[in-house]
Every structure is written in C-alpha cells, then in structure tokens.
Design an enzyme around this catalytic site. Structure first.
Site, PDB file in Angstrom:
ATOM      1  N   ASP A 110      -9.587  -9.333   7.987  1.00  0.00           N
ATOM      2  CA  ASP A 110     -11.135  -9.168   7.706  1.00  0.00           C
ATOM      3  C   ASP A 110     -11.504 -10.800   8.074  1.00  0.00           C
ATOM      4  O   ASP A 110     -12.580 -11.215   8.462  1.00  0.00           O
ATOM      5  CB  ASP A 110     -11.549  -8.955   6.389  1.00  0.00           C
TER       6      ASP A 110
ATOM      7  N   TYR B 242       0.925  -1.461   0.073  1.00  0.00           N
ATOM      8  CA  TYR B 242      -0.093  -0.066  -0.007  1.00  0.00           C
ATOM      9  C   TYR B 242       0.975   1.242  -0.067  1.00  0.00           C
ATOM     10  O   TYR B 242       0.605   2.221   0.515  1.00  0.00           O
ATOM     11  CB  TYR B 242      -0.802   0.029   1.264  1.00  0.00           C
TER      12      TYR B 242
ATOM     13  N   ASP C 179      -4.416  -6.928   6.029  1.00  0.00           N
ATOM     14  CA  ASP C 179      -5.427  -6.320   5.781  1.00  0.00           C
ATOM     15  C   ASP C 179      -6.497  -7.487   5.437  1.00  0.00           C
ATOM     16  O   ASP C 179      -7.591  -7.753   6.021  1.00  0.00           O
ATOM     17  CB  ASP C 179      -5.289  -5.453   4.502  1.00  0.00           C
TER      18      ASP C 179
ATOM     19  N   ASP D 263      -1.121 -17.960   2.463  1.00  0.00           N
ATOM     20  CA  ASP D 263      -2.464 -18.770   2.088  1.00  0.00           C
ATOM     21  C   ASP D 263      -2.341 -20.020   3.355  1.00  0.00           C
ATOM     22  O   ASP D 263      -3.776 -20.387   3.550  1.00  0.00           O
ATOM     23  CB  ASP D 263      -2.089 -19.358   0.961  1.00  0.00           C
TER      24      ASP D 263
ATOM     25  N   LYS E 285       5.214 -14.789   1.788  1.00  0.00           N
ATOM     26  CA  LYS E 285       4.760 -15.342   0.640  1.00  0.00           C
ATOM     27  C   LYS E 285       6.084 -15.881  -0.127  1.00  0.00           C
ATOM     28  O   LYS E 285       6.224 -15.276  -1.303  1.00  0.00           O
ATOM     29  CB  LYS E 285       3.642 -14.979  -0.054  1.00  0.00           C
TER      30      LYS E 285
HETATM   31  C1  IPM Z   1      -8.868  -1.348   6.727  1.00  0.00           C
HETATM   32  C2  IPM Z   1      -9.430  -0.958   5.501  1.00  0.00           C
HETATM   33  C3  IPM Z   1      -8.604   0.052   4.963  1.00  0.00           C
HETATM   34  C4  IPM Z   1      -7.028  -0.506   4.534  1.00  0.00           C
HETATM   35  C5  IPM Z   1      -9.029   0.625   3.612  1.00  0.00           C
HETATM   36  C6  IPM Z   1     -10.336   0.917   3.602  1.00  0.00           C
HETATM   37  C7  IPM Z   1      -8.181   1.373   2.748  1.00  0.00           C
HETATM   38  O1  IPM Z   1      -9.768  -2.068   4.693  1.00  0.00           O
HETATM   39  O2  IPM Z   1      -8.657  -0.764   7.570  1.00  0.00           O
HETATM   40  O3  IPM Z   1      -8.564  -2.667   6.929  1.00  0.00           O
HETATM   41  O4  IPM Z   1      -7.278  -1.614   3.549  1.00  0.00           O
HETATM   42  O5  IPM Z   1      -6.362  -0.444   5.291  1.00  0.00           O
HETATM   43 MN    MN Z   2      -9.450  -3.849   5.681  1.00  0.00          MN
END
Ligand code: IPM
Ligand code: MN
Length: 350
Positions: free
Chosen positions: A246, A135, A242, A218, A185
């Site tokens: 999730d 990023y 990231d 993975d 990875k």
């Molecule tokens: C998070 C979000 C952000 C990220 C996005 C919205 C840029 O997904 O905080 O995890 O990837 O950091």
């Molecule tokens: Mn995120």
C-alpha cells in the site's frame, strides 16, 4: 489461433467497471497480437452472499480450476457483509486453494504520474508471501463478550513456505538488477523472523550473483520513502508485504495504479490477477475509478500466459495515455471516465 480461457470475477463495488475497462484493453491487445481470449464471467459477490448465504457456490473452486487464469475486480461491501466474511468467502480461499503463494506487485511511476513524493526513480517489485504467515487464519477467541475475553491469532511460518517465496524473489532479483531486500523484524519477533532471516541466508548461498540486504520492516518502510532508488526487488511476509505494497501504491500515484499477480509458479491451477485497490463502494458505478490498476493486472496476466509482446504493448499504451495526460481519470488530474481512459489505452494499442 492461440486461445486463453479466462475466468472473470468482477466482484463488488468498482470491480465490475474496472474489469469491463480492462477487458476492453485486453481484447484490443488480443486483436492486435493475434490471439483470442475466451472469457466466462462469474458474478460472485456480496450480493451472492445476501441471496444465497455464500460468496461463491459450493463447487466454485472446481469451476475456477477449469480456467487458465482468473481476473478479479474487487471483493467487499462492508455496509452489507462484514469484510471478514466476504474476503474469507471469495478472495482468500482462491489464494489458498490454488496455492497462489507469490503475490507480485510492481510499483513504478508511469510517465506523466508524479506521485506524492515526486520521486524521480521509483521502480520496485514487491514479492509478498501469500498463503501463510500472519494471515494463516490459525487462532480463536474464548470468553467472547466477557471481561476475560481472549483473542489469539497465530502467525505460521513453515520452512516450505518461507523458502519457496525467498527462492522466487531471488530468481526475480537475478532477472532484474541483482539486488534483493529481504524484509523481516527479527529484532522483535525472535522466533518467526529470526527463522525468516536464517532461511534467507541459506537461500542466498545458492544465488551468489544476487546481493541480498536484510532490513527490518520499519526501516524498509522509511527507506521506500527516503531512498527508493536503492531498492529493487523486495521480499516480505504476508502482513509486511500487504502494508509495504500500500505504501508502494501511494508512492506510485495511488491505489488506482497498483496491480498484483497471485501466482503459483508450479502451475497446476489458475493464477489470479487483480488490482490492489478494493471495491471503493463510495465511488462505485460512477465511472470515477482509475482503470490503470486493472489494465496493468491484465498485462501481468498476458505475460503469465506467454503473450509477452502483448503485455508490453498494453503497458506501453497505458503509459502513453498517462504521459499524454489528456484522457485520464480525476485522480490523475483529468476528467475522463473509467471507460474513456480505457478506450484511450485500447486506441493506443490499435
Ligand atoms: C490486498 C488486500 C487483501 C490482503 C485484503 C482485502 C484481505 O488488502 O490484496 O492487499 O490483505 O491481502
Ligand atoms: Mn492490502
């Protein structure tokens, strides 16, 4: 009385309602544990962009700099402003400008919350690199709109950046179980991820009391589902972290529970605390959002401010509320509104 100076950035969508809910709880904690929160609210959002052409004023970063911490709701209103504009205009500049290189995300099942796996033992602390890697924002596009179009997005891994996030994760692992999973990875990405693994081994030599295991991302994702009890602290690059967080959020009952701290352990600027969920425009303003994530983020902020007993009190009250299961939002099987659930947590603190 100890006073902490907090910038509130409610942002878009459900951001304002979950920040109001979190502040109700944090004010209850302040009253109970004898400190004060001085807050200043900045209504910078996609509406600000529509009105002024900027997500925050030109001196936004300087104004935030004057606070001890930032509590952020959510950024994004994709129907009106492209996410690539809104996020790069508010959330991501704060992470980068204040060098908030640690994105710490606890994934734990609260009492009374089952999650989709019904995992019994789920308690993972993810440490995500937050300023560089995939990023970094380095790249570009040429021949746009033609058949010869090219897009390049360069992941940047510096020794400074990789080493400091690994060191932070080793420290955390030392404070917890002594186990650390380093995620890369390196079988496929032969430059950056081989480098990551090498730095991990170098740093490991300084932490003989921590048992580090290296995983490919993975395999680690699968392990989080099949054998989460074998994992404790997990450290990963920006993109991998990231995605894994999730997954962690889903396993802990959904994004409504996942909190994060964006930290600069060296200090020098405010750290930022936020729920991991986004702005959820489809449910905004209806009191449906689960306030657990923003309350938990608030607790992490209190801990960072040195209010450790209050932070523990907030988490205990949140957990008492989910365990009782009476006053919880629809995503937890209840009928309470965002505010009602927060009020139950605040009451448990009082
Ligand atoms: C998070 C979000 C952000 C990220 C996005 C919205 C840029 O997904 O905080 O995890 O990837 O950091
Ligand atoms: Mn995120």
């Amino acid at each position: 009385m100890r006073t902490h100076n907090i910038a509130l950035l409610p942002g878009d969508g459900i951001g304002p309602e979950v920040i109001d809910a979190a502040m109700l709880v944090l004010e209850a904690a302040a009253a109970r544990f004898d400190f004060a929160l001085k807050t200043q609210r900045y209504d910078w959002s996609c509406q600000t962009y529509l009105d002024t052409g900027r997500m925050m004023p030109a001196d936004g970063i300087e104004r935030l700099q004057t606070h001890d911490c930032i509590l952020l709701g959510a950024v994004g209103w994709p129907a009106k402003v492209a996410d690539s504009v809104s996020l790069h205009g508010l959330l991501l500049p704060i992470r980068k400008q204040f060098d908030l290189y640690v994105n710490m995300r606890p994934h734990r099942l609260l009492a009374g919350v089952d999650g989709p796996l019904r995992a019994k033992d789920f308690d993972i602390l993810c440490i995500r690199e937050n300023t560089e890697g995939e990023y970094s924002g380095a790249g570009g596009r040429v021949h746009q709109g033609t058949k010869a179009e090219v897009a390049v997005e360069t992941a940047i891994f510096t020794r400074h950046g990789v080493e400091r996030i690994l060191r932070y994760a080793f420290e955390k692992a030392r404070q917890r179980s002594g186990r650390l999973a380093s995620v890369s990875k390196s079988n496929a990405q032969k430059h950056s991820m081989v480098f990551w693994d090498e730095v991990a081994e170098e740093v490991a030599a300084d932490f003989p009391d921590v048992r580090m295991t290296r995983y490919h991302v993975d395999a680690l994702a699968a392990r989080m589902v099949t054998h989460p009890e074998t994992l404790d602290v997990v450290v990963a690059s920006n993109l991998f972290g990231d995605i894994l967080t999730d997954l962690g959020a889903a396993i802990q009952g959904g994004l409504g529970f996942a909190a994060s701290a964006n930290l600069n352990p060296a200090g020098g600027g405010p750290s930022m605390f936020e729920p991991v969920h986004g702005s959820a425009p489809d449910i905004a303003g209806r009191g449906l959002a689960n306030p657990a994530a923003s309350i938990w983020a608030g607790a992490m902020m209190l801990e960072h401010l040195g209010e450790v007993a209050a932070a523990e009190g907030v988490i205990a009250a949140l957990e008492a509320t989910t365990a009782a299961g009476q006053t919880v939002t629809p995503d937890c099987g209840g009928e309470a509104s965002t505010w009602e659930m927060a009020e139950a947590v605040a009451q448990a603190i009082r």
